[in-house]
Design an enzyme around this catalytic site. Structure first.
Site, mmCIF file in Angstrom:
data_model
loop_
_atom_site.group_PDB
_atom_site.id
_atom_site.type_symbol
_atom_site.label_atom_id
_atom_site.label_comp_id
_atom_site.label_asym_id
_atom_site.label_seq_id
_atom_site.Cartn_x
_atom_site.Cartn_y
_atom_site.Cartn_z
ATOM 1 N N THR A 96 0.817 -1.219 0.000
ATOM 2 C CA THR A 96 0.000 0.000 0.000
ATOM 3 C C THR A 96 0.842 1.257 0.000
ATOM 4 O O THR A 96 0.478 2.265 -0.612
ATOM 5 C CB THR A 96 -0.935 -0.005 1.230
ATOM 6 O OG1 THR A 96 -1.856 -1.086 1.103
ATOM 7 C CG2 THR A 96 -1.716 1.295 1.350
ATOM 8 N N THR A 117 1.217 -4.343 4.345
ATOM 9 C CA THR A 117 1.028 -4.654 5.760
ATOM 10 C C THR A 117 0.379 -6.010 6.006
ATOM 11 O O THR A 117 0.465 -6.544 7.115
ATOM 12 C CB THR A 117 0.173 -3.569 6.444
ATOM 13 O OG1 THR A 117 -1.113 -3.514 5.808
ATOM 14 C CG2 THR A 117 0.841 -2.215 6.365
ATOM 15 N N ASP A 118 -0.273 -6.584 4.993
ATOM 16 C CA ASP A 118 -0.960 -7.858 5.199
ATOM 17 C C ASP A 118 -0.038 -8.943 5.735
ATOM 18 O O ASP A 118 -0.476 -9.842 6.475
ATOM 19 C CB ASP A 118 -1.598 -8.344 3.897
ATOM 20 C CG ASP A 118 -2.852 -7.576 3.517
ATOM 21 O OD1 ASP A 118 -3.340 -6.809 4.356
ATOM 22 O OD2 ASP A 118 -3.331 -7.750 2.382
#
Length: 341
Positions: free
Chosen positions: A16, A93-94
């Protein structure tokens, strides 16, 4: 004598933090590491020298073991070729909690690796990527970060890669360490550590193919019937049990059979707290399961337990070495029992 200006190598993996939004479509990773750095206010004023490696351009969910192995080797090459004081990884970030833990296990250098990202892409109001990247670079350049392995820096908090978890799907304060809290904070451009981290535990990079490790989350009324499918398709298993390590009595027999055939780690599905070892004695309790060969994970959450088991097996560990590694990582044994040099 003045200390030479610190140098940091930034490995950009996408995520992201590097995403832009196409007209009529969703956000996808398109920005290079150079563009990310160009958008960071105040970076030049730190005096930190930064080198960029555009390593991947992927969303976090697309990363896998091979990417992290290649990343570890690239960081090692960079460490040998340049006088970097630390390393920063930007990614989605996942999977930061997984990547950070694998880096914590596989990174062989005392220079820190700091992982960061963003919850809001640069096209959104309140985008957090630039602030997180600046804080990560400052932390990677700090002498106080040396020897701490992999760290996660997010929202000006510094977390141990061995403890951190993503705890909210959309909040910019998503990263937490439920069992210990942050190690420190970035304040006025300085990394300030307030707590010691657990023992630094390292595992050699894989010498074998990464094994298939399943995570089975125990559900209300579960009879364990689905475990039969796991037995046919995995090399090891992590049981995300209820509470402090409990399962319905109907599952005990199947779990005992699996534990005799492969490593089975007992973790908690709760998200915080330790597996118990001696408190409860009913059928399906932690005492029952440990007596039948399951390895208690202590404070390790199921996903980190899975990575530890995969890394140990890929390094060629036998059952005794795996049991020793889990015991040390769980906090039941001291670092002298760690089976890897």
């Amino acid at each position: 004598m003045h200390r030479m200006a610190a140098r940091v190598a930034v490995f950009a993996l996408g995520g992201t933090i590097a995403m832009t939004r196409a007209a009529g479509g969703g956000a996808t990773p398109t920005l290079s590491g150079e563009k990310l750095l160009a958008a960071v206010p105040g970076l030049a004023e730190t005096g930190i020298g930064v080198e960029v490696v555009n390593f991947r351009q992927l969303p976090g969910a697309a990363l896998g073991f091979d990417d992290v192995i290649a990343l570890c080797r690239a960081i090692a090459d960079q460490a040998g070729a340049a006088a970097a004081d630390g390393f920063v990884v930007t990614q989605g970030t996942d999977t930061i909690e997984e990547t950070a833990y694998l880096l914590h296990l596989w990174h062989g250098d005392d220079r820190p690796v700091v992982v960061t990202g963003a919850m809001r892409n640069p096209s959104l109001a309140g985008a957090d990527g630039a602030a997180n990247l600046l804080a990560a670079i400052v932390t990677a350049a700090s002498p106080a970060a040396a020897g701490r392995g992999a760290l996660v820096v997010f929202a000006d908090e510094i977390h141990a890669g061995s403890m951190v978890r993503k705890t909210h799907a959309t909040s910019v304060a998503t990263f937490r360490s439920p069992n210990g809290g942050p190690l420190g904070h970035v304040i006025e451009g300085q990394a300030r550590f307030l707590a010691q981290m657990p023992n630094r535990l390292r595992i050699p990079l894989p010498t074998k193919e990464i094994p298939s490790i399943g995570v089975y989350s125990v559900a209300f009324g579960d009879d364990g019937g689905l475990l039969d499918a796991f037995a046919q398709s995995v090399d090891g298993l992590v049981v995300a049990a209820m509470g402090a390590g409990h399962v319905p009595e109907t599952m005990v027999g199947r779990l005992a059979e699996l534990a005799s055939a492969m490593p089975v780690v007992l973790a908690s599905r709760t998200g915080a707290g330790s597996i118990l070892r001696e408190t409860y004695g009913f059928p399906g309790s932690e005492r029952y399961l440990i007596a039948r060969g399951l390895l208690p994970a202590g404070f390790l959450d199921p996903f980190k337990a899975r990575l530890l088991l995969a890394a140990a097996l890929a390094a060629g560990a036998d059952r005794d070495q795996i049991a020793a590694a889990v015991a040390v990582a769980a906090g039941y044994a001291g670092p002298q029992a760690w089976p890897f040099s």
